[in-house]
Enzyme design. Structure first.
Site, PDB file in Angstrom:
ATOM      1  N   LEU A  57       5.369  -7.698  -8.524  1.00 60.84           N
ATOM      2  CA  LEU A  57       4.472  -7.525  -7.545  1.00 60.84           C
ATOM      3  C   LEU A  57       4.995  -6.886  -6.383  1.00 60.84           C
ATOM      4  CD1 LEU A  57       3.319 -11.708  -8.205  1.00 60.84           C
ATOM      5  CD2 LEU A  57       2.727  -9.409  -9.964  1.00 60.84           C
ATOM      6  N   ASP A  58       3.828  -5.297  -6.481  1.00 63.88           N
ATOM      7  CA  ASP A  58       4.519  -5.059  -5.280  1.00 63.88           C
ATOM      8  C   ASP A  58       3.664  -5.195  -3.571  1.00 63.88           C
ATOM      9  OD1 ASP A  58       5.386  -2.422  -4.070  1.00 63.88           O
ATOM     10  OD2 ASP A  58       2.869  -2.021  -4.141  1.00 63.88           O
ATOM     11  N   ALA A  59       3.433  -5.615  -2.796  1.00 66.45           N
ATOM     12  CA  ALA A  59       2.662  -5.281  -1.413  1.00 66.45           C
ATOM     13  C   ALA A  59       2.660  -6.401  -2.126  1.00 66.45           C
ATOM     14  CB  ALA A  59       2.648  -4.373  -1.540  1.00 66.45           C
ATOM     15  N   VAL A  60       2.401  -7.570  -2.632  1.00 72.50           N
ATOM     16  CA  VAL A  60       1.671  -8.985  -2.715  1.00 72.50           C
ATOM     17  C   VAL A  60       1.567  -9.903  -1.998  1.00 72.50           C
ATOM     18  CG1 VAL A  60       3.413 -10.659  -3.928  1.00 72.50           C
ATOM     19  CG2 VAL A  60       1.522 -10.669  -5.053  1.00 72.50           C
TER      20      VAL A  60
END
Length: 556
Positions: free
Chosen positions: A226-229
């Protein structure tokens, strides 16, 4: 659980029953497809290779096919898991400004190529869930006022006080766009004007992103990053990072994948101080199963370059996952730089700035962030990890020693290790690429013609060959040693400030000399097996380690 989470996210602002039913229908649809079973839980055999899908190329061949062939020859015996960085059509940031979430970049191949690779290894996909490309159809629909795309993105009056918002970049938070009616919209862009943040306060956005998540699981993602979540949910008058509703949405994602494909692992990417980072593990059962161990790269780097392990020792002695259902995603290098924020509060600020200045003298580049008071601080150091550890004038023998010392810590500390492709390739700083793109991060993102890599990895005595061969052997040793199971205990030994020692499961000792002089480490007297050499050794009271030497010992 799903209904409760929706209520906690949206309160009375939406039709909770309808939204719950919509999500349940999606879950049932994928459960009926009988998605391939996942490995339940992890063990010491699990090691990730982090790479781009187009890392290698050969004329007349899709890049994913080329990668598969290189992987088969050089990496399949070492890395059972491959993390493909975003392989979708994109417009900037080497994939992290996604144009279409559900298509494979045609320059790499297609979904059939991904399926072939999925038969070679378990895969991790990137879910770039906070933002997408300003060139995407979704954003085009928003600007053209098409039905269904209203409020898909966040338009803010530029006179609004946004001074509390956490800024990871120096670029403006709001970017101007003209819609089809000629109206100027000031759109929230956390990372760049080509990466427009999605509006999760709109339940239609949530449903579309759940569709993307389920699609990835169906396409073979055993792990989802989960990128830059941390930036997912925005509220005016707040920092708009780590907000409660961001955590609730991750819990919703977790509930959904647990229903559809038990064993699918969510990994949160939050380049922030340790306390905030581990908050994404939730109560140990309800949120992400793994978090990136962001303090590790700068702490190991600082210890090697200064010969001072006091910060590393103190931090490591406090590292304990809250439950056996959670773990740490350990890494030293990645496609991004070496983040400084995670060690603020661990390493004194003066020493952080001194480390950054020292590395700049040795050829590293630096990205900065803007602070709430308008000042700027180093955000990340841009360099390959092998170049970060040594000076430009150092010879390859010393360079490899320091590099392997650092990776011994990576492979023995509690958690699950991941190795970036440039590391096992012995990649050096790629200044030509920085000149071409103007982006500091390109320094660690070089791509290679396949035959060049074949030749250099097989060239006995070359830097690439030494790094590849020695790191591969060390990883294989870790995978065969049950004491390194991610769930097994870790105890940090009381040593001098120039050494670093730990014992896993009270069975295997990993001892490291982090400086350029011989050092001793006290050890209980007895007979030990050196796992690196397979030889037995008798230790009376202490062991002497040569400069930058490390050993793995099992007491008989």
């Amino acid at each position: 659980m799903i209904k409760q989470l929706i209520q906690e996210v949206f309160s009375d602002e939406v039709d909770v029953e309808f939204l719950t039913e919509s999500i349940t229908e999606r879950i049932d649809g994928y459960k009926n497809k009988k998605i391939r079973p996942r490995k339940i839980q992890w063990d010491q055999d699990d090691v990730f290779l982090i790479t781009y899908g187009d890392q290698f190329y050969r004329e007349g061949e899709s890049k994913l096919t080329t990668f598969k062939n290189v992987y088969r020859k050089f990496f399949s015996d070492t890395f059972p898991i491959v993390h493909f960085l975003p392989f979708f059509p994109y417009s900037s940031d080497d994939g992290f400004s996604v144009i279409d979430y559900e298509q494979v970049n045609p320059e790499l191949g297609d979904w059939a190529d991904v399926q072939v690779m999925n038969r070679e290894a378990r895969l991790m996909f990137d879910f770039v869930c906070n933002h997408m490309s300003a060139k995407s159809n979704w954003f085009r629909g928003y600007l053209e006022n098409q039905p269904g795309y209203d409020n898909f993105f966040i338009d803010v009056d530029p006179s609004t006080d946004l001074s509390m918002v956490t800024r990871p970049r120096t670029s403006p938070l709001l970017s101007e766009f003209k819609d089809s009616d000629g109206k100027t919209r000031h759109v929230w862009t956390t990372f760049s004007d080509d990466q427009v943040d999605l509006n999760f306060t709109n339940p239609k956005v949530l449903l579309r992103m759940i569709d993307v998540l389920l699609f990835y699981v169906d396409q073979g993602a055993d792990f989802v990053r989960l990128d830059a979540v941390g930036f997912l949910w925005k509220e005016l008058g707040t920092s708009s990072i780590h907000l409660t509703k961001t955590h609730k949405i991750i819990q919703l994602f977790r509930s959904i994948v647990d229903e559809v494909a038990p064993g699918t692992v969510l990994i949160t990417e939050t380049n922030v101080p340790h306390k905030d980072n581990i908050s994404y593990l939730g109560d140990g059962t309800n949120e992400a199963q793994m978090v990136y161990q962001f303090p590790l790269p700068p702490l190991v780097l600082h210890a090697v370059r200064t010969g001072n392990t006091s910060y590393l020792q103190k931090w490591a002695s406090e590292v304990t996952p809250p439950t056996k259902e959670t773990s740490f995603f350990n890494f030293l290098a990645s496609h991004d730089g070496i983040g400084m924020n995670p060690v603020r509060g661990i390493i004194d600020e003066d020493e952080i700035l001194e480390l950054v200045a020292d590395l700049e003298k040795e050829g590293a580049l630096v990205n900065y962030k803007q602070n709430p008071d308008g000042s700027f601080s180093p955000y990340e150091i841009n360099t390959t990890y092998i170049d970060a550890l040594s000076n430009r004038t150092d010879g390859d023998e010393l360079r490899v020693k320091r590099f392997m010392l650092a990776h011994s810590i990576l492979l023995t500390i509690v958690g699950i290790p991941a190795v970036y492709i440039q590391s096992i390739l012995g990649g050096r700083n790629y200044y030509e690429g920085v000149e071409q793109t103007g982006a500091n991060r390109t320094i660690n993102r070089e791509k290679y013609e396949a035959s060049e890599i074949y030749d250099s990895l097989l060239e006995v005595g070359s830097l690439r060959n030494q790094v590849y061969r020695q790191l591969q052997e060390l990883i294989q040793l870790r995978r065969n040693e049950t004491a390194f199971h991610p769930d097994h205990s870790m105890r940090i030994l009381s040593t001098t400030s120039t050494t670093f020692g730990l014992v896993r499961n009270e069975e295997v000792y990993a001892l490291h000399n982090m400086c350029d002089k011989n050092q001793t480490i006290s050890l209980e007297a007895g007979t030990y097996v050196n796992l690196l050499t397979k030889n037995e050794c008798q230790i009376e009271q202490e062991i002497i380690l040569e400069p930058y030497q490390f050993v793995w010992l099992r007491k008989k």
